[in-house]
Design a protein around this motif. Sequence first.
Motif, PDB file in Angstrom:
ATOM      1  N   GLN A   1      20.536  -9.926 -79.253  1.00 13.55           N
ATOM      2  CA  GLN A   1      21.292 -10.365 -80.420  1.00 13.55           C
ATOM      3  C   GLN A   1      22.760 -10.034 -80.197  1.00 13.55           C
ATOM      4  O   GLN A   1      23.132  -8.856 -80.145  1.00 13.55           O
ATOM      5  N   ARG A   2      23.576 -11.060 -80.020  1.00 15.16           N
ATOM      6  CA  ARG A   2      24.988 -10.818 -79.773  1.00 15.16           C
ATOM      7  C   ARG A   2      25.803 -12.034 -80.213  1.00 15.16           C
ATOM      8  O   ARG A   2      25.247 -13.103 -80.519  1.00 15.16           O
ATOM      9  N   HIS A   3      27.114 -11.851 -80.258  1.00 15.32           N
ATOM     10  CA  HIS A   3      28.066 -12.928 -80.532  1.00 15.32           C
ATOM     11  C   HIS A   3      29.105 -12.926 -79.421  1.00 15.32           C
ATOM     12  O   HIS A   3      29.325 -11.914 -78.758  1.00 15.32           O
ATOM     13  N   ARG A   4      29.735 -14.052 -79.240  1.00 12.95           N
ATOM     14  CA  ARG A   4      30.786 -14.154 -78.239  1.00 12.95           C
ATOM     15  C   ARG A   4      32.053 -14.705 -78.887  1.00 12.95           C
ATOM     16  O   ARG A   4      32.037 -15.240 -79.998  1.00 12.95           O
ATOM     17  N   LEU A   5      33.148 -14.619 -78.155  1.00 13.39           N
ATOM     18  CA  LEU A   5      34.430 -15.135 -78.617  1.00 13.39           C
ATOM     19  C   LEU A   5      34.418 -16.661 -78.591  1.00 13.39           C
ATOM     20  O   LEU A   5      33.837 -17.279 -77.694  1.00 13.39           O
ATOM     21  N   ASN A   6      35.023 -17.268 -79.590  1.00 17.60           N
ATOM     22  CA  ASN A   6      35.110 -18.725 -79.656  1.00 17.60           C
ATOM     23  C   ASN A   6      36.303 -19.185 -78.818  1.00 17.60           C
ATOM     24  O   ASN A   6      37.451 -18.891 -79.140  1.00 17.60           O
ATOM     25  N   PHE A   7      36.023 -19.909 -77.740  1.00 19.92           N
ATOM     26  CA  PHE A   7      37.086 -20.371 -76.856  1.00 19.92           C
ATOM     27  C   PHE A   7      37.594 -21.759 -77.237  1.00 19.92           C
ATOM     28  O   PHE A   7      38.470 -22.298 -76.573  1.00 19.92           O
ATOM     29  N   ALA A   8      37.017 -22.354 -78.247  1.00 20.14           N
ATOM     30  CA  ALA A   8      37.448 -23.686 -78.681  1.00 20.14           C
ATOM     31  C   ALA A   8      38.390 -23.538 -79.866  1.00 20.14           C
ATOM     32  O   ALA A   8      39.096 -22.539 -80.005  1.00 20.14           O
ATOM     33  N   GLY A   9      38.414 -24.511 -80.731  1.00 17.63           N
ATOM     34  CA  GLY A   9      39.251 -24.430 -81.920  1.00 17.63           C
ATOM     35  C   GLY A   9      40.704 -24.776 -81.639  1.00 17.63           C
ATOM     36  O   GLY A   9      41.096 -25.130 -80.531  1.00 17.63           O
TER      37      GLY A   9
ATOM     38  N   ALA B   1      38.346 -20.417 -90.488  1.00 16.05           N
ATOM     39  CA  ALA B   1      38.393 -19.420 -89.419  1.00 16.05           C
ATOM     40  C   ALA B   1      37.769 -19.972 -88.143  1.00 16.05           C
ATOM     41  O   ALA B   1      38.257 -19.714 -87.041  1.00 16.05           O
ATOM     42  N   HIS B   2      36.701 -20.749 -88.286  1.00  9.09           N
ATOM     43  CA  HIS B   2      36.078 -21.351 -87.102  1.00  9.09           C
ATOM     44  C   HIS B   2      37.018 -22.348 -86.447  1.00  9.09           C
ATOM     45  O   HIS B   2      37.117 -22.408 -85.217  1.00  9.09           O
ATOM     46  N   LEU B   3      37.738 -23.146 -87.259  1.00 12.66           N
ATOM     47  CA  LEU B   3      38.710 -24.085 -86.704  1.00 12.66           C
ATOM     48  C   LEU B   3      39.793 -23.351 -85.935  1.00 12.66           C
ATOM     49  O   LEU B   3      40.249 -23.814 -84.882  1.00 12.66           O
ATOM     50  N   CYS B   4      40.207 -22.188 -86.428  1.00 17.41           N
ATOM     51  CA  CYS B   4      41.261 -21.397 -85.780  1.00 17.41           C
ATOM     52  C   CYS B   4      40.720 -20.525 -84.648  1.00 17.41           C
ATOM     53  O   CYS B   4      41.466 -19.701 -84.110  1.00 17.41           O
ATOM     54  N   ALA B   5      39.461 -20.693 -84.286  1.00 15.03           N
ATOM     55  CA  ALA B   5      38.826 -19.916 -83.207  1.00 15.03           C
ATOM     56  C   ALA B   5      38.879 -18.429 -83.499  1.00 15.03           C
ATOM     57  O   ALA B   5      38.989 -17.613 -82.589  1.00 15.03           O
ATOM     58  N   ALA B   6      38.790 -18.063 -84.770  1.00 14.06           N
ATOM     59  CA  ALA B   6      38.820 -16.653 -85.157  1.00 14.06           C
ATOM     60  C   ALA B   6      37.463 -16.176 -85.661  1.00 14.06           C
ATOM     61  O   ALA B   6      37.354 -15.050 -86.129  1.00 14.06           O
ATOM     62  N   ALA B   7      36.434 -17.030 -85.581  1.00 12.89           N
ATOM     63  CA  ALA B   7      35.094 -16.655 -86.028  1.00 12.89           C
ATOM     64  C   ALA B   7      34.186 -16.483 -84.814  1.00 12.89           C
ATOM     65  O   ALA B   7      34.227 -17.310 -83.896  1.00 12.89           O
ATOM     66  N   PRO B   8      33.388 -15.433 -84.768  1.00 11.46           N
ATOM     67  CA  PRO B   8      32.489 -15.240 -83.615  1.00 11.46           C
ATOM     68  C   PRO B   8      31.411 -16.319 -83.578  1.00 11.46           C
ATOM     69  O   PRO B   8      30.964 -16.808 -84.615  1.00 11.46           O
ATOM     70  N   VAL B   9      30.983 -16.658 -82.375  1.00  7.63           N
ATOM     71  CA  VAL B   9      29.971 -17.690 -82.166  1.00  7.63           C
ATOM     72  C   VAL B   9      28.674 -17.019 -81.730  1.00  7.63           C
ATOM     73  O   VAL B   9      28.686 -16.163 -80.838  1.00  7.63           O
ATOM     74  N   PRO B  10      27.530 -17.352 -82.336  1.00 10.13           N
ATOM     75  CA  PRO B  10      26.260 -16.736 -81.916  1.00 10.13           C
ATOM     76  C   PRO B  10      25.971 -17.038 -80.445  1.00 10.13           C
ATOM     77  O   PRO B  10      26.149 -18.151 -79.973  1.00 10.13           O
TER      78      PRO B  10
END
Length: 354
Positions: free
Chosen positions: A280-288, A264-273
């Motif tokens: 305390q929050r997460h952001r969208l993964n713009f990489a992957g 999921a992280h490779l596909c940029a579908a996992a939130p990034v701390p």
Amino acid sequence: MPDPHQAVIGGIDCHTDFHVAAALDPLGRVLGTESFPATRAGYRLTHTWLASFGQITTVGVESTGSFGAALTRSLVDQGCRVIEVNQPHPHLRSRRGKNDAIDAEAAARKVLSGEATAAATDTTGIVEAIRQLSVTRNSAVKARAAALCQLGDLLVTAPAALREQLDTRRTLEGKAAVCARLRPDTDRLADPAQAAKAALRSLGRRVAQLGAEADELGRRLDRLVATAAPTTLSRLGCGTHHTAALLVAAGENIDRFGSEASFAHLCAAAPVPASSGRTQRHRLNFAGNRDANRALHMVVIVRLRYCERTRSYRDRRLAEGKTKKEAIRCLKRFVARELYRTLRADLSTLTTRT
């Protein structure tokens, strides 16, 4: 003299015509650096040179999916464990500068420190064949779309009589089919009307040719993807091209992922701390892998249209205060988990079906 029992960690910076290798011992001391041609003989020399310092444990290679693909296959065939390494961090370049030897040493140090752990993608089987055909088909589709846009632009300035002749067709595809049958007078190309006919005829034929090419490649992809991932292909929203994008992202050796979260992280579908202090929050993964991310997105859109369970989940998330985009991101994470499992099951039984 080199100790034949000494462990050696290699790092290789790959280019079009040559590769630069660096060898480290387990304490991080540089044993040597050398350049080799990017040929089959050069690949064998690279392995021989690294082995001259001792027993090769791991080799970190940059650009395993492009410039280093052939070298990676050669090293794997010779029994080496190859790790995929990203480009050096900008801080390293600002401190030490940049050249091929520095990059090769940095690749080896990433492996030695444990920062780089992902195995290189297997490019020796059916998934690599799917990737090659997908790349070619996608380029044909994009070129056809560009030709259609150009044809529409030319029609804006074409002579009125020619525009009226083409107004019998409402779509650009239909107008392109008519344009392919135009017969300009090649002896009068100085006349803008005849030049317009010649240009439109060329574009119309180009559209037809690229469309036929894309259709042929699509049929071949249908067969390959059905062979490689029949279970995944049967899932709602997973057509040939979406499944192909996910297969290419995962690679045939999908076991290189430690868990579905890694996929999921490779596909940029996992939130990034993205937390700091009391926040305390997460952001969208713009990489992957953006192609895999797009495939997941389209699967979610299809399911929102045809799957009642997916719509119920979205409605529940909206009732909790999430936006529509946030609900879709949650669904993409769910789909990544589901399709990782089906892809893993498909690829584990691939050899028995081929």
